[in-house]
Scaffold this motif. Structure first.
Motif, mmCIF file in Angstrom:
data_model
loop_
_atom_site.group_PDB
_atom_site.id
_atom_site.type_symbol
_atom_site.label_atom_id
_atom_site.label_comp_id
_atom_site.label_asym_id
_atom_site.label_seq_id
_atom_site.Cartn_x
_atom_site.Cartn_y
_atom_site.Cartn_z
ATOM 1 N N LEU A 105 -25.418 -42.363 7.447
ATOM 2 C CA LEU A 105 -26.234 -43.271 6.982
ATOM 3 C C LEU A 105 -27.483 -44.265 7.749
ATOM 4 C CD1 LEU A 105 -28.408 -43.774 3.728
ATOM 5 C CD2 LEU A 105 -26.537 -45.351 4.162
ATOM 6 N N CYS A 116 -31.908 -47.846 0.828
ATOM 7 C CA CYS A 116 -31.791 -47.387 -0.210
ATOM 8 C C CYS A 116 -32.244 -45.695 -0.889
ATOM 9 C CB CYS A 116 -31.466 -48.287 -1.324
ATOM 10 S SG CYS A 116 -30.864 -49.882 -0.817
ATOM 11 N N CYS A 119 -30.143 -43.176 0.675
ATOM 12 C CA CYS A 119 -28.417 -43.370 0.631
ATOM 13 C C CYS A 119 -28.671 -42.704 -1.492
ATOM 14 C CB CYS A 119 -28.353 -44.813 0.901
ATOM 15 S SG CYS A 119 -26.644 -44.975 -0.210
ATOM 16 N N ARG A 123 -26.743 -39.633 -2.468
ATOM 17 C CA ARG A 123 -25.684 -40.329 -2.899
ATOM 18 C C ARG A 123 -25.267 -39.430 -4.372
ATOM 19 N NH1 ARG A 123 -24.972 -45.001 -5.326
ATOM 20 N NH2 ARG A 123 -25.742 -45.719 -3.725
ATOM 21 N N CYS A 209 -23.743 -54.195 0.274
ATOM 22 C CA CYS A 209 -24.022 -53.732 1.993
ATOM 23 C C CYS A 209 -24.905 -54.310 2.529
ATOM 24 C CB CYS A 209 -24.558 -52.452 0.908
ATOM 25 S SG CYS A 209 -25.476 -51.026 1.901
ATOM 26 N N TYR A 211 -27.673 -53.009 4.077
ATOM 27 C CA TYR A 211 -29.057 -52.637 4.112
ATOM 28 C C TYR A 211 -29.467 -53.399 2.429
ATOM 29 C CZ TYR A 211 -27.241 -49.286 7.417
ATOM 30 O OH TYR A 211 -27.890 -48.872 8.854
ATOM 31 N N SER A 212 -28.731 -53.977 1.700
ATOM 32 C CA SER A 212 -29.216 -53.554 0.064
ATOM 33 C C SER A 212 -30.581 -55.104 0.236
ATOM 34 C CB SER A 212 -28.004 -54.267 -0.498
ATOM 35 O OG SER A 212 -27.565 -55.612 -0.303
HETATM 36 FE FE1 SF4 Z 1 -26.830 -47.174 -0.186
HETATM 37 FE FE2 SF4 Z 1 -26.233 -50.058 0.446
HETATM 38 FE FE3 SF4 Z 1 -28.499 -48.522 -0.425
HETATM 39 FE FE4 SF4 Z 1 -26.664 -49.670 -2.060
HETATM 40 S S1 SF4 Z 1 -27.471 -51.074 -1.381
HETATM 41 S S2 SF4 Z 1 -28.440 -47.649 -2.387
HETATM 42 S S3 SF4 Z 1 -25.051 -48.406 -0.749
HETATM 43 S S4 SF4 Z 1 -28.064 -48.449 1.406
#
Ligand code: SF4
Length: 284
Positions: A105, A116, A119, A123, A209, A211-212
């Protein structure tokens, strides 16, 4: 007023979850349930609760963890996932973007406005594939009341009404290769999940996270928390409005098999394969 003890808190939480399980028939006797386990508080609580109901419903459980390739973040969550699965004696299947998709990622984050986006797509793809390969009847996720309202409002804001069919505590089996999701924490506020972990001394991954902050979800979360503080009960009212809406939307989504990978998809080529092609057009 009596002080709220740990036992009372746990009993109350279990009762609320049990009510959702019974009302929406989330579990059936002998079900094989895969639990998406990131090591975060929601997924850890989901695993502990399903373990608690294992005997009552004669469940077979497995946990599935996905390593997306987020350096300095995911390793800690995975360690906690392993510890919790081992403590409860539940088999843990570990998959990674790197092994399964040849992607990390961190490497592709600059290609998207929000990390996200890829991701979530990859996922969900790996979780469903792994759960299906294990023979799961259901895939349990840790979505709590806050997550569900945020997702609902995000789809609403984007006029993405097709996604409404993905909401609710139990999704229908609309394709033989799509493992239906269940969300036992559907009516549990996020705050209570955190309290459960602290009160019971259960190790969970509390870190955010990196990236959140990029996501619309993060902005909505902060807005909804402010709203709830000023007008307590707002989140529950939103869930109630949404519950009445999603009932009418259940059959909007029809799936076929992706022409490239064979996984269930709403289009001829699934989102994961489409993204793979886009990512492969760049050199890393
Ligand atoms: Fe992925 Fe992080 Fe976004 Fe959650 S916050 S979807 S783990 S990138």
């Amino acid at each position: 007023m009596e002080p709220l003890t740990r036992e009372k808190f746990n009993q109350n939480l279990e009762k609320r979850v049990e009510r959702v399980i019974m009302e929406y028939k989330l579990l059936e006797n002998g079900d094989k349930v895969a639990v998406a386990l990131s090591g975060g508080k929601d997924s850890v609580l989901t695993l502990h609760l399903l373990h608690r109901f294992q005997e009552d419903f004669n469940l077979q459980l497995v946990a599935i963890s996905i390593d997306e390739g987020i350096s300095g973040y995911r390793d800690r969550g995975l360690k906690i996932a392993r510890e919790n699965a081992s403590k409860l004696k539940i088999e843990l299947v570990e998959k990674s973007f790197s092994d399964e998709l040849d992607i990390k990622l961190d490497q592709i984050s600059s290609l998207y406005k929000s990390t996200c986006i890829p991701c979530g797509v990859f996922r969900r793809y790996l979780l469903n594939k792994s759960a299906y390969e294990w023979g799961a009847d259901k895939l349990a996720t840790g979505h709590n009341l806050d997550d569900e309202i945020q997702s609902f409002l995000m789809s609403f804001a984007r006029a993405d009404f097709r996604r409404f069919s993905k909401f609710g505590p139990k999704l229908q089996k609309i394709h033989p290769k799509l493992v239906p999701r269940i969300k036992p924490l559907w009516k549990i506020p996020e705050k209570n999940v955190g309290i459960w972990a602290v009160l019971n001394g259960v190790e969970v991954h509390f870190a955010e996270c990196p990236y959140s902050h990029q996501s619309l979800r993060a902005k909505l979360k902060s807005y909804l928390n402010n709203l709830e503080e000023k007008s307590p009960g707002t989140k529950m009212m939103l869930l109630e409005s949404f519950r009445k809406t999603f009932k009418q939307q259940e059959s909007l989504l029809e799936l076929v098999e992706c022409e490239s990978c064979g996984e269930p998809s709403s289009l001829n080529i699934c989102k994961a394969c489409e993204m793979r092609e886009y990512i492969d057009s760049f050199e890393f």
